[in-house]
Design an enzyme around this catalytic site. Structure first.
Site, PDB file in Angstrom:
ATOM      1  N   ARG A  53     -17.651 -43.102  -5.677  1.00 51.69           N
ATOM      2  CA  ARG A  53     -17.318 -42.388  -6.915  1.00 51.69           C
ATOM      3  C   ARG A  53     -18.258 -42.790  -8.046  1.00 51.69           C
ATOM      4  NH1 ARG A  53     -11.407 -43.880  -7.922  1.00 51.69           N
ATOM      5  NH2 ARG A  53     -11.802 -42.731  -9.865  1.00 51.69           N
ATOM      6  N   ASP A  79      -8.892 -45.472  -2.119  1.00 52.67           N
ATOM      7  CA  ASP A  79      -8.205 -45.694  -3.379  1.00 52.67           C
ATOM      8  C   ASP A  79      -7.163 -44.620  -3.658  1.00 52.67           C
ATOM      9  OD1 ASP A  79      -9.696 -47.971  -3.896  1.00 52.67           O
ATOM     10  OD2 ASP A  79     -11.245 -46.883  -4.994  1.00 52.67           O
ATOM     11  N   ARG A 102     -10.249 -49.418   3.192  1.00 50.97           N
ATOM     12  CA  ARG A 102      -9.331 -48.938   2.168  1.00 50.97           C
ATOM     13  C   ARG A 102      -9.841 -47.631   1.564  1.00 50.97           C
ATOM     14  NH1 ARG A 102      -9.056 -54.484  -1.411  1.00 50.97           N
ATOM     15  NH2 ARG A 102      -8.026 -55.838   0.127  1.00 50.97           N
TER      16      ARG A 102
END
Length: 248
Positions: free
Chosen positions: A195, A52, A50
Site C-alpha cells: 500500500r 491487514d 498476514r
C-alpha cells in the site's frame, strides 16, 4: 498426526485482518472456530502471512494438524457450510509433516486495483481514483524497485520485522479500460509495504514526484519520505507459491 494445507479466499471488508486480535474479528479466528466445530476438537491454523484490516485474499494458505481428515470433498462441503459467505475454503491438501505455510512459501504476489470510474458493484474492492495518471512513468518507477533489496521506506514504523530486505521479482502496472492494476511478486513483504508503494507510485503518476525522487525515497530508508498508503480495499493477496516436494 497429519498436516494439511488449506487454500483460502476471503473478502476482508468485515475483518480486522488475518491475524487473531483481542476484541476484533479476524479471518484466522473465524476459520479456527469453523474448523473446530466441524472436526470436534480445538484447531489452530498458521497462515502464509498476514493481511491487514480490509485487505482481501484470492489465495491464502494456512496449515493445521489432525490425526485423520477423511474425504476432502466432504470436508470442504461441511466447513464451507459453516463459514460466513465472505470466507471460502477452495482446497485442502495433505503435506509433509514439517511443511510450514509461512516459512516454506517461496514467492508471494499481491495485486492492487484502482477503479477509474464509479461502479457500485465494486464498492469495497477498489480504490476509486480519478486522477490523470501517467502509467508509463509509474511503470518506470516500479521497475526501479527491482534494483534494491531494502524497503524500510515502505514499511510501517512500528513492526516486528528484524530486517527490511525483500527480493522483488516483478512489479508492474496493467492498464485496463476501467482499471489500473498493480502486480507485485516478492519472496516476502513488510507490513504495509504494498500500500505504501502504491500510494507513492500514484504520486509519480500524478506528476508530483520524479523518478529520481522515487529512487531517493528507496535509498533514504525512512518511511516519512514516502507517500501516504493507498487505502486497504484495493489490495488483494493473489498468489502464494511453494516447492512441489512439500505436497504428499
Amino acid at each position: 498426526m497429519k498436516r494439511y494445507f488449506l487454500e483460502v479466499a476471503y473478502k476482508g471488508t468485515n475483518y480486522h485482518g488475518w491475524q487473531i486480535q483481542e476484541n476484533a474479528g479476524s479471518v484466522q479466528d473465524t476459520l479456527q472456530r469453523a474448523l473446530s466445530k466441524i472436526l470436534r476438537r480445538p484447531i489452530q491454523v498458521m497462515g502464509s502471512g498476514r493481511t491487514d484490516t480490509g485487505v482481501h485474499a484470492l489465495q491464502q494458505f494456512a496449515h493445521f494438524d489432525i490425526d485423520e481428515l477423511g474425504a476432502s470433498s466432504d470436508f470442504l462441503k461441511r466447513v464451507n457450510a459453516v463459514l460466513p459467505s465472505d470466507i471460502g475454503i477452495l482446497d485442502v491438501r495433505e503435506v509433509a509433516p514439517d511443511a510450514h505455510a509461512r516459512f516454506d512459501a517461496t514467492w508471494r504476489s499481491y495485486r492492487y486495483v484502482i477503479g477509474l470510474r464509479k461502479d457500485p458493484f465494486e464498492d469495497g474492492l477498489v480504490w476509486r481514483c480519478f486522477y490523470e495518471l501517467d502509467v508509463p512513468q509509474m511503470n518506470e518507477a516500479a521497475n526501479l524497485l527491482l534494483r534494491f533489496d531494502d524497503f524500510e521506506s515502505f514499511s510501517r514504523v512500528k513492526t516486528e520485522a528484524t530486517h527490511f530486505r525483500c527480493k522483488i521479482k516483478s512489479a508492474k502496472w496493467e492498464q485496463k479500460p476501467n482499471h489500473l492494476i498493480f502486480h507485485i511478486t516478492a519472496n516476502r513483504f513488510l507490513r504495509g509495504m504494498v500500500r505504501a508503494i502504491v500510494g507513492t507510485l500514484v504520486l509519480v503518476g500524478r506528476g508530483r514526484m520524479t523518478l529520481e525522487e522515487f529512487e531517493g525515497i528507496i535509498k533514504a530508508k525512512r518511511r516519512v519520505e514516502a507517500g501516504s498508503s493507498a487505502p486497504p480495499q484495493g489490495l488483494f493477496l493473489s498468489e502464494v507459491l511453494y516447492p512441489v516436494h512439500i505436497f504428499v
